[in-house]
Design an enzyme around this catalytic site. Structure first.
Site, short mmCIF file in Angstrom:
data_model
loop_
_atom_site.label_atom_id
_atom_site.label_comp_id
_atom_site.label_asym_id
_atom_site.label_seq_id
_atom_site.Cartn_x
_atom_site.Cartn_y
_atom_site.Cartn_z
CB CYS A 115 -0.85 0.17 1.42
SG CYS A 115 -1.94 -1.28 1.33
CG HIS A 254 -3.44 3.04 2.00
ND1 HIS A 254 -3.90 2.55 0.53
CD2 HIS A 254 -3.45 1.96 2.63
CE1 HIS A 254 -4.09 1.29 0.81
NE2 HIS A 254 -3.92 0.95 2.23
CG ASN A 285 -6.91 -1.37 0.92
OD1 ASN A 285 -5.90 -0.99 0.17
ND2 ASN A 285 -6.33 -1.67 1.95
O1 UT7 Z 1 -4.13 -1.40 3.52
C1 UT7 Z 1 -3.07 -1.52 4.66
C2 UT7 Z 1 -3.34 -2.69 5.47
N1 UT7 Z 1 -4.77 -2.90 5.94
C3 UT7 Z 1 -5.25 -2.48 7.15
O2 UT7 Z 1 -4.59 -1.47 7.59
C4 UT7 Z 1 -6.57 -2.90 7.45
C5 UT7 Z 1 -6.60 -2.69 9.02
N2 UT7 Z 1 -7.78 -3.53 9.59
C6 UT7 Z 1 -9.10 -3.07 9.57
O3 UT7 Z 1 -9.38 -2.21 8.83
C7 UT7 Z 1 -10.24 -3.88 10.27
O4 UT7 Z 1 -9.28 -4.75 11.39
C8 UT7 Z 1 -11.25 -4.90 9.42
C9 UT7 Z 1 -12.16 -3.92 8.88
C10 UT7 Z 1 -10.25 -5.67 8.84
C11 UT7 Z 1 -11.95 -5.68 10.46
O5 UT7 Z 1 -12.55 -4.70 11.53
P1 UT7 Z 1 -12.54 -5.22 13.13
O6 UT7 Z 1 -13.27 -3.84 13.68
O7 UT7 Z 1 -11.16 -5.06 13.43
O8 UT7 Z 1 -13.27 -6.33 13.16
P2 UT7 Z 1 -12.67 -7.89 13.74
O9 UT7 Z 1 -11.60 -8.46 12.86
O10 UT7 Z 1 -12.27 -7.66 15.12
O11 UT7 Z 1 -14.20 -8.74 13.72
C12 UT7 Z 1 -15.13 -8.41 14.57
C13 UT7 Z 1 -16.23 -9.57 14.22
C14 UT7 Z 1 -15.65 -10.82 14.13
O12 UT7 Z 1 -16.88 -11.54 14.83
P3 UT7 Z 1 -16.65 -11.77 16.36
O13 UT7 Z 1 -15.30 -12.99 16.30
O14 UT7 Z 1 -16.52 -10.98 17.07
O15 UT7 Z 1 -17.90 -12.67 16.55
C15 UT7 Z 1 -15.47 -11.10 12.80
O16 UT7 Z 1 -15.92 -12.63 12.49
O17 UT7 Z 1 -16.65 -9.00 12.76
C16 UT7 Z 1 -16.91 -10.29 12.12
N3 UT7 Z 1 -16.49 -10.15 10.84
C17 UT7 Z 1 -17.58 -9.77 9.78
N4 UT7 Z 1 -18.97 -9.89 9.98
C18 UT7 Z 1 -19.82 -9.59 9.01
C19 UT7 Z 1 -15.35 -10.02 10.04
N5 UT7 Z 1 -15.66 -9.49 8.73
C20 UT7 Z 1 -16.88 -9.64 8.77
C21 UT7 Z 1 -17.93 -9.18 7.59
N6 UT7 Z 1 -19.11 -9.22 7.76
N7 UT7 Z 1 -17.17 -8.76 6.32
#
Ligand code: UT7
Length: 328
Positions: A115, A254, A285
């Protein structure tokens, strides 16, 4: 003798026509429009056609940048493509682009910085102009992220999109690039990677069956680093110039997650609604292409005007990061 001032003298972009909305994704994986919008700020993303590779998108963006700089392909002295989704391992995507532009003696190479690729490529390009070696450098940041996306993994497939941006660097009379800060931390490489397909784990039936040719991400952990590192990088690029947050007219970051960008703005003490350029809602992204397309659109929309001081700020796999201050 005064040091040469180097600036961006042309910009271009290309976004594939096909839109993939959150509603479309609801039919593919267990997700909702509400979750995706609330957690990321993404509404839709563009997906390249099967017959459209990274170099094809890069060429479209390059042609637009050449037009805006009022230059011909023959005026370009060096070609750099920032990508982690090259057409193939080799030849480089930059060489493929060079051939498509019909300038078959021009040096060309890729940079693989995920990125942060657009920032790194601009940093490299600017040195060649500053030193007087080259006059015009064509930088492209192009990604077909859909080609490394696991459409069965809801935690990553909702994030990515395809696209390309291009910038031409040359000598300018006033302003230009004022400072560059680059960084990397290889110890955290496991947080975002595509495990197979390289020399460590060449493609085999078992790597394909284990879905190892798709990007894998530890989103939560990455999120924390992104906020901290992007805010630090911004500071490292602005502080040596004596610039305060108020002196920056617009941050063009980004576009990984709207929550990351709001948190970075908060750390910097700036109002994200006024001073952070966003187009993540439309494109998701696009890795290296995100900040390149964002810069192009910010200029098209009149958000960047002559004399403005802008900050490009990116973070990604590697880990890598970079920030550049430009007086427009
Ligand atoms: O490009 C440069 C590098 N990339 C980044 O910097 C990305 C950085 N990370 C993020 O943007 C975020 O961590 C994400 C958007 C990827 C995820 O958001 P989060 O708030 O960190 O969510 P999480 O991974 O902690 O997941 C929370 C919950 C989980 O369920 P449980 O375990 O709490 O029951 C996931 O299974 O959300 C669930 N989940 C979803 N639910 C519905 C994960 N993906 C999805 C989805 N739809 N697409």
């Amino acid at each position: 003798m005064d040091e040469k001032k180097v600036g961006i003298i042309g910009l271009g972009k290309y976004l594939p026509e096909n839109r993939l909305t959150n509603k479309d994704l609801e039919k593919i994986v267990d997700t909702t429009d509400d979750w995706i919008m609330g957690r990321t700020g993404i509404k839709e993303r563009r997906i390249a056609r099967d017959d459209e590779a990274t170099s094809d998108m890069a060429v479209h963006a390059a042609k637009m940048a050449l037009k805006s700089a009022k230059l011909k392909p023959e005026d370009i002295d060096l070609i750099i493509v920032a990508t982690i989704t090259p057409d193939m391992f080799f030849p480089s995507t930059a060489c493929i682009v060079q051939n498509k532009l019909g300038i078959n003696r021009t040096p060309a190479f890729d940079v693989s910085v995920a990125c942060s690729g657009f920032i790194y490529a601009i940093a490299i390009a600017s040195q060649f102009i500053k030193s007087g070696i080259y006059k015009h450098v064509l930088v492209m940041a192009a990604e077909k992220m859909s080609s490394v996306t696991d459409w069965k993994d809801r935690s990553t497939c909702v994030l990515m999109g395809d696209g390309a941006g291009a910038a031409i660097l040359g000598e300018v009379k006033d302003g230009g690039i004022l400072s560059i800060h680059l960084g990397a931390d290889g110890s955290k490489g496991d947080l975002l990677k595509m495990p197979a397909g390289g020399s460590r784990l060449p493609a085999s039936i078992s790597t394909v069956e284990a879905r190892m040719h798709f990007l894998k991400m530890q989103g939560n952990e990455l999120f924390r680093h992104a906020v901290k590192i992007m805010a630090e990088a911004a500071l490292k690029a602005t502080e040596p110039l004596g610039l305060k947050a108020d002196d920056i007219s617009l941050i063009i970051p980004h576009q990984a997650n709207i929550r990351i960008l709001n948190a970075v703005a908060k750390r910097m003490g700036i109002d994200p609604a006024k001073k952070v350029y966003l187009n993540i809602e439309k494109y998701g992204n696009m890795s290296a292409a995100s900040s390149a397309v964002a810069l192009c659109e910010a200029v098209e929309e009149g958000r960047v005007k002559k004399g403005d001081t802008i900050l490009l700020d990116a973070f990604g796999a590697g880990l890598t990061w970079g920030a550049i201050v430009i007086k427009w």
